[in-house]
Design a protein around this motif. Structure first.
Motif, PDB file in Angstrom:
ATOM      1  N   CYS A   1      -8.945-100.232  69.223  1.00 26.33           N
ATOM      2  CA  CYS A   1      -7.519 -99.896  69.219  1.00 26.33           C
ATOM      3  C   CYS A   1      -6.840-100.954  70.073  1.00 26.33           C
ATOM      4  O   CYS A   1      -7.466-101.506  70.973  1.00 26.33           O
ATOM      5  CB  CYS A   1      -7.336 -98.509  69.853  1.00 26.33           C
ATOM      6  SG  CYS A   1      -5.619 -98.034  70.113  1.00 26.33           S
TER       7      CYS A   1
ATOM      8  N   SER B   1      -0.498-103.211  59.029  1.00 28.91           N
ATOM      9  CA  SER B   1      -1.277-102.038  58.596  1.00 28.91           C
ATOM     10  C   SER B   1      -2.375-102.457  57.629  1.00 28.91           C
ATOM     11  O   SER B   1      -2.397-103.600  57.150  1.00 28.91           O
ATOM     12  CB  SER B   1      -0.367-100.996  57.939  1.00 28.91           C
ATOM     13  OG  SER B   1      -0.183-101.334  56.582  1.00 28.91           O
ATOM     14  N   ALA B   2      -3.292-101.554  57.329  1.00 22.78           N
ATOM     15  CA  ALA B   2      -4.447-101.874  56.487  1.00 22.78           C
ATOM     16  C   ALA B   2      -4.029-102.222  55.062  1.00 22.78           C
ATOM     17  O   ALA B   2      -4.752-102.885  54.333  1.00 22.78           O
ATOM     18  CB  ALA B   2      -5.422-100.702  56.487  1.00 22.78           C
TER      19      ALA B   2
ATOM     20  N   CYS C   1      -0.632 -95.195  65.244  1.00 20.77           N
ATOM     21  CA  CYS C   1      -1.894 -95.418  65.961  1.00 20.77           C
ATOM     22  C   CYS C   1      -2.878 -94.295  65.650  1.00 20.77           C
ATOM     23  O   CYS C   1      -2.513 -93.113  65.645  1.00 20.77           O
ATOM     24  CB  CYS C   1      -1.639 -95.492  67.464  1.00 20.77           C
ATOM     25  SG  CYS C   1      -3.141 -95.695  68.431  1.00 20.77           S
ATOM     26  N   HIS C   2      -4.134 -94.681  65.411  1.00 17.70           N
ATOM     27  CA  HIS C   2      -5.178 -93.702  65.124  1.00 17.70           C
ATOM     28  C   HIS C   2      -5.364 -92.743  66.300  1.00 17.70           C
ATOM     29  O   HIS C   2      -5.750 -91.605  66.125  1.00 17.70           O
ATOM     30  CB  HIS C   2      -6.476 -94.457  64.846  1.00 17.70           C
ATOM     31  CG  HIS C   2      -7.609 -93.593  64.400  1.00 17.70           C
ATOM     32  ND1 HIS C   2      -7.697 -93.111  63.115  1.00 17.70           N
ATOM     33  CD2 HIS C   2      -8.681 -93.103  65.059  1.00 17.70           C
ATOM     34  CE1 HIS C   2      -8.799 -92.375  63.009  1.00 17.70           C
ATOM     35  NE2 HIS C   2      -9.407 -92.356  64.184  1.00 17.70           N
ATOM     36  N   TYR C   3      -5.104 -93.273  67.499  1.00 14.39           N
ATOM     37  CA  TYR C   3      -5.248 -92.445  68.708  1.00 14.39           C
ATOM     38  C   TYR C   3      -3.877 -92.050  69.235  1.00 14.39           C
ATOM     39  O   TYR C   3      -3.722 -91.774  70.422  1.00 14.39           O
ATOM     40  CB  TYR C   3      -6.044 -93.206  69.765  1.00 14.39           C
ATOM     41  CG  TYR C   3      -7.347 -93.737  69.228  1.00 14.39           C
ATOM     42  CD1 TYR C   3      -8.450 -92.911  69.089  1.00 14.39           C
ATOM     43  CD2 TYR C   3      -7.471 -95.068  68.842  1.00 14.39           C
ATOM     44  CE1 TYR C   3      -9.640 -93.390  68.572  1.00 14.39           C
ATOM     45  CE2 TYR C   3      -8.659 -95.558  68.326  1.00 14.39           C
ATOM     46  CZ  TYR C   3      -9.735 -94.711  68.185  1.00 14.39           C
ATOM     47  OH  TYR C   3     -10.912 -95.175  67.690  1.00 14.39           O
TER      48      TYR C   3
ATOM     49  N   CYS D   1      -7.066-104.484  65.781  1.00  9.60           N
ATOM     50  CA  CYS D   1      -7.443-103.086  65.898  1.00  9.60           C
ATOM     51  C   CYS D   1      -8.259-102.693  64.680  1.00  9.60           C
ATOM     52  O   CYS D   1      -8.006-103.113  63.554  1.00  9.60           O
ATOM     53  CB  CYS D   1      -6.201-102.237  66.101  1.00  9.60           C
ATOM     54  SG  CYS D   1      -5.898-100.986  64.894  1.00  9.60           S
ATOM     55  N   ASN D   2      -9.266-101.887  64.905  1.00  9.76           N
ATOM     56  CA  ASN D   2     -10.218-101.488  63.885  1.00  9.76           C
ATOM     57  C   ASN D   2      -9.556-100.762  62.719  1.00  9.76           C
ATOM     58  O   ASN D   2      -9.964-100.891  61.575  1.00  9.76           O
ATOM     59  CB  ASN D   2     -11.246-100.591  64.581  1.00  9.76           C
ATOM     60  CG  ASN D   2     -12.250 -99.997  63.642  1.00  9.76           C
ATOM     61  OD1 ASN D   2     -12.738-100.695  62.763  1.00  9.76           O
ATOM     62  ND2 ASN D   2     -12.546 -98.741  63.815  1.00  9.76           N
ATOM     63  N   TRP D   3      -8.507 -99.990  63.008  1.00  6.96           N
ATOM     64  CA  TRP D   3      -7.988 -99.054  62.010  1.00  6.96           C
ATOM     65  C   TRP D   3      -6.938 -99.657  61.095  1.00  6.96           C
ATOM     66  O   TRP D   3      -6.801 -99.230  59.962  1.00  6.96           O
ATOM     67  CB  TRP D   3      -7.424 -97.807  62.703  1.00  6.96           C
ATOM     68  CG  TRP D   3      -8.467 -97.155  63.524  1.00  6.96           C
ATOM     69  CD1 TRP D   3      -8.662 -97.308  64.859  1.00  6.96           C
ATOM     70  CD2 TRP D   3      -9.520 -96.304  63.067  1.00  6.96           C
ATOM     71  NE1 TRP D   3      -9.761 -96.605  65.266  1.00  6.96           N
ATOM     72  CE2 TRP D   3     -10.310 -95.971  64.185  1.00  6.96           C
ATOM     73  CE3 TRP D   3      -9.864 -95.794  61.810  1.00  6.96           C
ATOM     74  CZ2 TRP D   3     -11.418 -95.143  64.093  1.00  6.96           C
ATOM     75  CZ3 TRP D   3     -10.973 -94.967  61.732  1.00  6.96           C
ATOM     76  CH2 TRP D   3     -11.739 -94.653  62.862  1.00  6.96           C
ATOM     77  N   CYS D   4      -6.148-100.598  61.610  1.00  3.49           N
ATOM     78  CA  CYS D   4      -5.081-101.150  60.778  1.00  3.49           C
ATOM     79  C   CYS D   4      -5.272-102.627  60.488  1.00  3.49           C
ATOM     80  O   CYS D   4      -5.567-103.024  59.376  1.00  3.49           O
ATOM     81  CB  CYS D   4      -3.722-100.924  61.425  1.00  3.49           C
ATOM     82  SG  CYS D   4      -3.288 -99.194  61.496  1.00  3.49           S
TER      83      CYS D   4
ATOM     84  N   GLY E   1      -8.434-103.884  58.935  1.00  2.00           N
ATOM     85  CA  GLY E   1      -8.390-103.498  57.524  1.00  2.00           C
ATOM     86  C   GLY E   1      -7.423-104.369  56.747  1.00  2.00           C
ATOM     87  O   GLY E   1      -7.688-104.747  55.599  1.00  2.00           O
TER      88      GLY E   1
ATOM     89  N   CYS F   1      -1.932-101.302  64.844  1.00  2.00           N
ATOM     90  CA  CYS F   1      -1.203-100.415  63.940  1.00  2.00           C
ATOM     91  C   CYS F   1       0.278-100.434  64.288  1.00  2.00           C
ATOM     92  O   CYS F   1       0.653-100.638  65.428  1.00  2.00           O
ATOM     93  CB  CYS F   1      -1.707 -98.987  64.085  1.00  2.00           C
ATOM     94  SG  CYS F   1      -3.474 -98.826  63.834  1.00  2.00           S
TER      95      CYS F   1
END
Lengths: 319, 157
Positions: B45, B111-112, B75-77, B16-19, B22, B70
């Motif tokens: 995601c 996580s990131a 979750c970012h969403y 996933c792009n966000w966690c 990263g 994430c």
């Protein structure tokens, strides 16, 4: 089995109020039926109802969306109708469901194993036996021996959703086979054998899409992922990987929706046991989410929702 | 780290792009040693994860597939990973009936900030895949259509 005359009377009564009534007619021989779309009173004379009425007519509903349709359903078929209504793929207001009690149909696949059905001369279905004469030989078999597996483990003999019920509701027949008997036997095989089994079975697939077209819940039709160019999930190569992957598209798209009516496997001209995939997914749905598809019009399919704390999912721990 | 000793296998990672993407970046910036078998595909995601991606990879010759997103509630969403968790758990339980070893597929949450966890996850998963060895192939390379065979002769690998 309910009386066909009573069924015809009910259909004649409903027919003026709808565009068409979907039922069964006699097929190419005495042990085969075919779907029948009744639009006028003369068509109703061709309507039949007996143990050869194997087709799940719910398959016709999504493509008739927008019309006033009446449909004749057995217990198992009614679950597909419930699922279609639940997902909004057909409008309940446009639909008239004629429910029937059913204690089992006959399986062409099992009959074919016993006799040369291409040279069938005559057939008679009794209360507990089937007598067929084919290729000059007469054979008498117990009804249980020629019933599809789903009838041997039937839990819903009466239509679960109906506007009119023809006949008297019956008690669920005694289960003569575990619904997952075949899956259990298959899963007892070693992993490599299962892999080789599918490699062999899928190499026989002719990619005719009969399984998809017979499936009441495969509703994408002309927009099927298998034939889409964008996204290009599948090539048109006819190798075993593409054919297997097509079955996996079919199975995963039915996860949590499939009522295990077995139409995919019945329709398969090559006799590939594709229902095993759906049986497995059905069992996973029961284990994880205590959910059985096609029982409740107001339910939400388990894969369309979630719980923040899942009860039955144990996540992998590292370190 | 047995994953580094022998020849490389093909592991596909959907991050996933966000966690997790990263997190992998954090591990890289911190110069943590990692096996190099993993090929990463970045997703917006884990909710984007179609179980068919995993099946396509496994039938297409991947030896293992790792999905990472994430942590639940992060979750970012807001709910993508919750939806993914159900789908991926169903998929993980579905693989054995295909004759595919369920250990070849893992989904997890990184996580990131968890560079060290990322290193541990990649190392442990790569080790598992190396213990299992190359996945059985659905399609023998010799069954491949002619033009791919010609390709192999032009660019032998």
């Amino acid at each position: 089995m309910a009386d066909v005359a009573a069924l015809r009377r009910t259909v004649l009564e409903i027919l003026p109020r709808v565009d068409l009534v979907i039922g069964w007619q006699r097929g190419p021989d005495a042990l085969r039926a075919a779907p029948l779309l009744m639009r006028n009173a003369a068509d109703v004379d061709r309507l039949i109802w007996d143990r050869t009425c194997v087709h799940n007519l719910a398959t016709f509903l999504p493509r008739e969306k927008g019309k006033k349709v009446a449909i004749i359903v057995k217990g198992c078929d009614s679950r597909s109708v419930i699922q279609l209504v639940q997902e909004g793929l057909v409008d309940r207001e446009d639909l008239t469901v004629i429910g029937l009690p059913c204690d089992g149909v006959v399986s062409q696949a099992k009959l074919r194993r016993a006799a040369d059905m291409d040279r069938l001369e005559s057939a008679e279905i009794g209360a507990d036996h089937v007598e067929i004469t084919a290729a000059g030989k007469t054979l008498r078999m117990a009804l249980d021996a020629v019933m599809p597996d789903k009838c041997l483990s039937c839990a819903y003999p009466n239509a679960l959703l109906f506007d009119r019920f023809v006949g008297d509701p019956m008690e669920p027949p005694q289960q003569r086979q575990d619904p997952y008997a075949r899956l259990d036997a298959f899963e007892a095989l070693p992993l490599e054998e299962r892999f080789d089994f599918w490699k062999r079975e899928m190499s026989r697939c002719i990619r005719c899409y009969a399984c998809r077209n017979a499936c009441p819940l495969c509703v994408c039709r002309d927009y099927c992922l298998a034939e889409s160019r964008q996204p290009h999930y599948q090539s048109q190569e006819s190798d075993v990987r593409e054919k297997w992957f097509f079955q996996l598209i079919h199975a995963t798209h039915l996860a949590g929706r499939c009522t295990e009516c077995g139409e995919c496997e019945r329709a398969c001209p090559m006799g590939i046991p594709v229902l095993l995939f759906k049986k497995k997914l059905g069992r996973i749905m029961t284990e994880l989410f205590q959910y059985e598809a096609g029982l409740d019009v107001s339910a939400t399919a388990p894969l369309l929702t979630f719980q923040a704390e899942e009860e039955n999912i144990v996540e992998k721990q590292w370190l | 780290m047995s994953g580094m000793a022998c020849s490389e296998l093909k592991i596909i990672g959907f991050l996933c792009n966000w966690c997790s993407y990263g997190g992998a970046d954090t591990a890289g910036v911190a110069r943590f040693r990692q096996p190099t078998d993993l090929r990463i595909i970045r997703l917006p995601c884990t909710g984007r994860m179609d179980p068919l991606f995993v099946l396509k990879a496994l039938l297409g010759g991947a030896d293992g597939v790792l999905v990472s997103g994430c942590h639940p509630f992060d979750c970012h969403y807001s709910s993508g990973n919750f939806m993914a968790r159900r789908r991926l758990e169903v998929l993980a339980r579905f693989l054995p009936v295909l004759g595919i070893d369920p250990r070849r597929f893992v989904y997890t949450w990184v996580s990131a900030a968890e560079g060290a966890k990322w290193q541990a996850v990649v190392t442990a998963f790569t080790e598992t895949i190396h213990e299992l060895g190359p996945a059985p192939r659905v399609l023998d390379p010799d069954d491949a259509p002619l033009r791919f065979k010609e390709g192999r002769e032009i660019w032998p690998t």
